[in-house]
Design a protein around this motif. Sequence first.
Motif, mmCIF file in Angstrom:
data_model
loop_
_atom_site.group_PDB
_atom_site.id
_atom_site.type_symbol
_atom_site.label_atom_id
_atom_site.label_comp_id
_atom_site.label_asym_id
_atom_site.label_seq_id
_atom_site.Cartn_x
_atom_site.Cartn_y
_atom_site.Cartn_z
ATOM 1 N N GLN A 50 1.778 -9.241 -2.042
ATOM 2 C CA GLN A 50 1.910 -9.166 -3.496
ATOM 3 C C GLN A 50 3.379 -9.203 -3.914
ATOM 4 O OE1 GLN A 50 -0.111 -5.826 -5.147
ATOM 5 N NE2 GLN A 50 0.007 -6.570 -7.260
ATOM 6 N N GLY A 51 3.685 -10.061 -4.869
ATOM 7 C CA GLY A 51 5.038 -10.182 -5.393
ATOM 8 C C GLY A 51 5.925 -11.112 -4.587
ATOM 9 N N GLN A 52 5.389 -11.742 -3.525
ATOM 10 C CA GLN A 52 6.168 -12.664 -2.698
ATOM 11 C C GLN A 52 5.665 -14.085 -2.900
ATOM 12 O OE1 GLN A 52 8.813 -11.858 -0.823
ATOM 13 N NE2 GLN A 52 8.687 -9.679 -1.341
ATOM 14 N N LYS A 53 6.449 -15.026 -2.379
ATOM 15 C CA LYS A 53 6.053 -16.414 -2.481
ATOM 16 C C LYS A 53 4.832 -16.684 -1.609
ATOM 17 C CE LYS A 53 10.759 -17.990 -3.421
ATOM 18 N NZ LYS A 53 11.866 -18.850 -2.980
ATOM 19 N N ILE A 54 4.173 -17.814 -1.887
ATOM 20 C CA ILE A 54 2.934 -18.137 -1.181
ATOM 21 C C ILE A 54 3.157 -18.381 0.304
ATOM 22 C CG2 ILE A 54 3.104 -20.630 -1.579
ATOM 23 C CD1 ILE A 54 0.046 -20.572 -2.073
ATOM 24 N N CYS A 55 4.416 -18.760 0.661
ATOM 25 C CA CYS A 55 4.686 -19.006 2.076
ATOM 26 C C CYS A 55 4.935 -17.716 2.851
ATOM 27 C CB CYS A 55 5.888 -19.933 2.228
ATOM 28 S SG CYS A 55 7.423 -19.226 1.592
ATOM 29 N N CYS A 56 4.983 -16.609 2.154
ATOM 30 C CA CYS A 56 5.171 -15.315 2.813
ATOM 31 C C CYS A 56 3.833 -14.585 2.845
ATOM 32 C CB CYS A 56 6.204 -14.474 2.056
ATOM 33 S SG CYS A 56 7.856 -15.206 2.034
ATOM 34 N N PHE A 57 3.394 -14.196 4.020
ATOM 35 C CA PHE A 57 2.079 -13.554 4.173
ATOM 36 C C PHE A 57 2.098 -12.670 5.421
ATOM 37 C CE2 PHE A 57 2.041 -17.862 5.882
ATOM 38 C CZ PHE A 57 1.723 -17.643 7.215
ATOM 39 N N ASP A 58 1.130 -11.765 5.448
ATOM 40 C CA ASP A 58 0.899 -10.911 6.613
ATOM 41 C C ASP A 58 -0.255 -11.483 7.430
ATOM 42 O OD1 ASP A 58 2.895 -9.074 6.213
ATOM 43 O OD2 ASP A 58 1.649 -7.773 4.950
ATOM 44 N N CYS A 59 -0.269 -11.163 8.710
ATOM 45 C CA CYS A 59 -1.366 -11.588 9.592
ATOM 46 C C CYS A 59 -2.207 -10.357 9.928
ATOM 47 C CB CYS A 59 -0.824 -12.229 10.867
ATOM 48 S SG CYS A 59 0.017 -13.797 10.579
ATOM 49 N N LEU A 60 -3.435 -10.368 9.473
ATOM 50 C CA LEU A 60 -4.351 -9.251 9.721
ATOM 51 C C LEU A 60 -5.453 -9.691 10.674
ATOM 52 C CD1 LEU A 60 -4.739 -7.846 6.088
ATOM 53 C CD2 LEU A 60 -3.139 -7.129 7.874
ATOM 54 N N PRO A 61 -5.793 -8.851 11.679
ATOM 55 C CA PRO A 61 -6.844 -9.242 12.625
ATOM 56 C C PRO A 61 -8.214 -9.229 11.959
ATOM 57 C CG PRO A 61 -6.166 -6.982 13.025
ATOM 58 C CD PRO A 61 -5.224 -7.533 11.985
ATOM 59 N N CYS A 62 -9.063 -10.150 12.387
ATOM 60 C CA CYS A 62 -10.446 -10.155 11.894
ATOM 61 C C CYS A 62 -11.154 -8.897 12.385
ATOM 62 C CB CYS A 62 -11.186 -11.391 12.399
ATOM 63 S SG CYS A 62 -10.597 -12.952 11.672
ATOM 64 N N SER A 63 -12.040 -8.375 11.564
ATOM 65 C CA SER A 63 -12.755 -7.156 11.913
ATOM 66 C C SER A 63 -13.681 -7.392 13.107
ATOM 67 C CB SER A 63 -13.573 -6.664 10.710
ATOM 68 O OG SER A 63 -12.726 -6.409 9.611
ATOM 69 N N GLU A 64 -14.179 -6.295 13.662
ATOM 70 C CA GLU A 64 -15.076 -6.382 14.818
ATOM 71 C C GLU A 64 -16.331 -7.153 14.438
ATOM 72 O OE1 GLU A 64 -16.996 -2.780 16.635
ATOM 73 O OE2 GLU A 64 -15.302 -3.039 18.006
ATOM 74 N N GLY A 65 -16.667 -8.136 15.249
ATOM 75 C CA GLY A 65 -17.852 -8.945 14.999
ATOM 76 C C GLY A 65 -17.600 -10.121 14.083
ATOM 77 N N GLU A 66 -16.328 -10.449 13.802
ATOM 78 C CA GLU A 66 -15.987 -11.570 12.920
ATOM 79 C C GLU A 66 -15.103 -12.577 13.640
ATOM 80 O OE1 GLU A 66 -15.988 -9.303 8.561
ATOM 81 O OE2 GLU A 66 -14.103 -9.870 9.498
ATOM 82 N N ILE A 67 -15.128 -13.811 13.153
ATOM 83 C CA ILE A 67 -14.259 -14.861 13.667
ATOM 84 C C ILE A 67 -13.484 -15.454 12.490
ATOM 85 C CG2 ILE A 67 -15.769 -15.453 15.592
ATOM 86 C CD1 ILE A 67 -16.666 -17.919 13.932
ATOM 87 N N LEU A 68 -12.389 -16.146 12.807
ATOM 88 C CA LEU A 68 -11.591 -16.794 11.770
ATOM 89 C C LEU A 68 -12.320 -18.011 11.242
ATOM 90 C CD1 LEU A 68 -8.778 -16.683 10.356
ATOM 91 C CD2 LEU A 68 -7.992 -18.314 12.084
ATOM 92 N N ASN A 69 -12.348 -18.147 9.921
ATOM 93 C CA ASN A 69 -12.994 -19.305 9.295
ATOM 94 C C ASN A 69 -12.231 -20.574 9.676
ATOM 95 O OD1 ASN A 69 -14.161 -21.232 7.641
ATOM 96 N ND2 ASN A 69 -14.232 -19.895 5.844
#
Length: 378
Positions: A50-69
């Motif tokens: 929040q408050g940063q440019k679109i090219c700035c982001f955090d990497c969060l792990p997928c929850s248990e039992g989920e895969i990356l879309n």
Amino acid sequence: MKKLMKTFLNHRAKEDPYNLPWTARQLLDGIPSSVCSDPCPKGYRRAAIQGQKICCFDCLPCSEGEILNPNDDSECLKCPEDKWPDSRKEECLPKLIQFLSYEETLGSALACISVLFCLLTYSVFCLFIIKRKTPIVKANNRDLSYLLLISLMFGFMCSLAFIGRPNRIMCMIRQVMFAVIFSLCVSTILAKTITVVMIFSATNPDSKLKKLVGLRIPIYIVPVCTMVQVILCIVWLTTDAPFAEFNMEAEIGIIVIECNEGSRVLFASVLGYMGLLASVSLFVAFLARKLPDTFNETKFIAFSMLVFASVWVTFIPAYLSTKGKQTVAVEIFAILSSSAGCLFCIFSPKCYTILLHPEMNSKENITGRNTRNREKRF
């Protein structure tokens, strides 16, 4: 420093202009890099800051039992109930199916122990058949001893029904077989205990139980007590019978095939009735433990029922605290240990006398002991 870097890159560009990295060309052309966050690793989704440019982001792990879309790396997708993500969380794979089988070490070991105990019980049964005319076998109704040994053999063998892939038929067979066989076993022990009490009452002219000797009550105890359990099992099977189910929540990433008891009230009633028979047998044997029996039959029966009750009392918390195939293994262990306790406590002293001290297995010895006991009493 920046000036030296540009000089070096210009020199490389003159020597090999087509092998220059794209980022180096950006530096030479004066174009700033628009990437402020590195790409997320596999299994992680992008989360905007929040408050940063679109090219700035955090990497969060997928929850248990989920895969990356695969179509949108900013969200994760939940796998179906019967599937589980792979190690990189890129694909949903079928869950492993688990049950206690003969192919694994635990299942084969329990099966071997069951067969060995069954063979040992059969050996004792053969020994009693061979020595059927001796006083130690005749004592306290040898027919009940035969019936008890046969029920113990079936008790050891019924544990084999708990090994293998469960299905609806096997779930019904294993629970009903276990309940009926153990009710037969405990009711036979109860009949043996009452036989000891009535035999002593027949030799005591002051006993009020002497009138009941002619009624042959122990003969009716076994079929009546067993029939009550059979009726309970019939009601259980016709109303809400056990069935096989796929437990998705017992262990992470594993489907456990197990037997659902169906009606928990009827299942508790079946176990409760078996516990009632064991409690009555223990109570009667405990009261009769000091009767002057030559071979201490009531003491051995009381101790066997104490072992039986201890095993099943400790079984309940162990059963509730285990998951998956370990639950079935705990139940098999309880069946084997309680049956083995009855076998060793009741029959090992008799086998010891028959095989190692045959001189004690005589009518004269029994008569002499009984005479001394009566003299001490009077």
